[in-house]
Design a protein around this motif. Structure first.
Motif, PDB file in Angstrom:
ATOM      1  N   LEU A  40       0.858  -1.181   0.000  1.00 52.64           N
ATOM      2  CA  LEU A  40       0.000   0.000   0.000  1.00 52.64           C
ATOM      3  C   LEU A  40       0.896   1.233   0.000  1.00 52.64           C
ATOM      4  CD1 LEU A  40      -2.470  -1.217   2.753  1.00 52.64           C
ATOM      5  CD2 LEU A  40      -2.730  -1.423   0.286  1.00 52.64           C
ATOM      6  N   ARG A  41       0.706   2.106  -0.954  1.00 53.36           N
ATOM      7  CA  ARG A  41       1.509   3.321  -1.043  1.00 53.36           C
ATOM      8  C   ARG A  41       0.754   4.471  -0.391  1.00 53.36           C
ATOM      9  NH1 ARG A  41       2.500   0.154  -5.110  1.00 53.36           N
ATOM     10  NH2 ARG A  41       4.652  -0.293  -5.683  1.00 53.36           N
ATOM     11  N   THR A  42       1.432   5.158   0.510  1.00 50.71           N
ATOM     12  CA  THR A  42       0.811   6.264   1.229  1.00 50.71           C
ATOM     13  C   THR A  42       0.978   7.566   0.451  1.00 50.71           C
ATOM     14  OG1 THR A  42       2.808   6.807   2.486  1.00 50.71           O
ATOM     15  CG2 THR A  42       1.336   5.135   3.431  1.00 50.71           C
ATOM     16  N   ALA A  43       0.220   8.571   0.838  1.00 47.50           N
ATOM     17  CA  ALA A  43       0.284   9.874   0.172  1.00 47.50           C
ATOM     18  C   ALA A  43       1.665  10.510   0.294  1.00 47.50           C
ATOM     19  CB  ALA A  43      -0.778  10.810   0.742  1.00 47.50           C
ATOM     20  N   LEU A  46       5.470   6.439   1.370  1.00 52.22           N
ATOM     21  CA  LEU A  46       5.893   5.198   2.019  1.00 52.22           C
ATOM     22  C   LEU A  46       5.192   4.001   1.398  1.00 52.22           C
ATOM     23  CD1 LEU A  46       5.934   6.106   5.821  1.00 52.22           C
ATOM     24  CD2 LEU A  46       7.857   5.911   4.265  1.00 52.22           C
ATOM     25  N   GLU A  47       5.858   2.867   1.451  1.00 55.29           N
ATOM     26  CA  GLU A  47       5.257   1.622   0.993  1.00 55.29           C
ATOM     27  C   GLU A  47       5.068   0.723   2.202  1.00 55.29           C
ATOM     28  OE1 GLU A  47       7.645  -0.013  -2.132  1.00 55.29           O
ATOM     29  OE2 GLU A  47       6.932   1.476  -3.571  1.00 55.29           O
ATOM     30  N   LEU A  48       3.810   0.427   2.532  1.00 56.25           N
ATOM     31  CA  LEU A  48       3.473  -0.388   3.691  1.00 56.25           C
ATOM     32  C   LEU A  48       3.098  -1.791   3.234  1.00 56.25           C
ATOM     33  CD1 LEU A  48       1.269   2.166   5.682  1.00 56.25           C
ATOM     34  CD2 LEU A  48       3.738   1.787   5.834  1.00 56.25           C
ATOM     35  N   GLY A  49       3.703  -2.785   3.859  1.00 54.18           N
ATOM     36  CA  GLY A  49       3.388  -4.166   3.543  1.00 54.18           C
ATOM     37  C   GLY A  49       2.075  -4.590   4.176  1.00 54.18           C
TER      38      GLY A  49
END
Length: 100
Positions: A40-43, A46-49
């Motif tokens: 998931l890419r944040t605004a 960041l890339e969250l698994g």
């Protein structure tokens, strides 16, 4: 003595509240059959698994493990929800489950 104890508790409050896991989270498929890893890419870039476990096309459930561990610890809950026909997305907060 009491002020010393309060000072110690105050200085360690983050360690007493937040319990991130130490290492990386294993791949989704090794923990939950049929699950897959997603990012998931944040605004703010960041890339969250996360893990996604597709259901039978009905409702979906978002599982946020909270401050006590990571998504691998919520795999039994995800398995139960999946057996009910639900899609499940397990997402760790920033700083948890190997996330930046």
């Amino acid at each position: 003595m009491v002020s010393g104890l309060l000072g110690l508790l105050w200085s360690q409050q983050r360690r007493l509240i937040y319990f991130p896991s130490d290492g990386p989270v294993p791949p989704a498929a090794t923990v939950l059959s049929g699950a897959r890893d997603v990012v998931l890419r944040t605004a703010d870039g960041l890339e969250l698994g996360a893990w996604y476990l597709p259901g039978t096309g009905g409702p979906a459930v978002l599982v946020l493990p909270g401050n006590g561990g990571d998504r691998a610890m919520r795999a039994p809950l995800a398995a139960v929800l999946h057996r009910m026909g639900l899609s499940v997305l397990l997402v760790d907060y920033r700083g948890y489950g190997g996330n930046p």
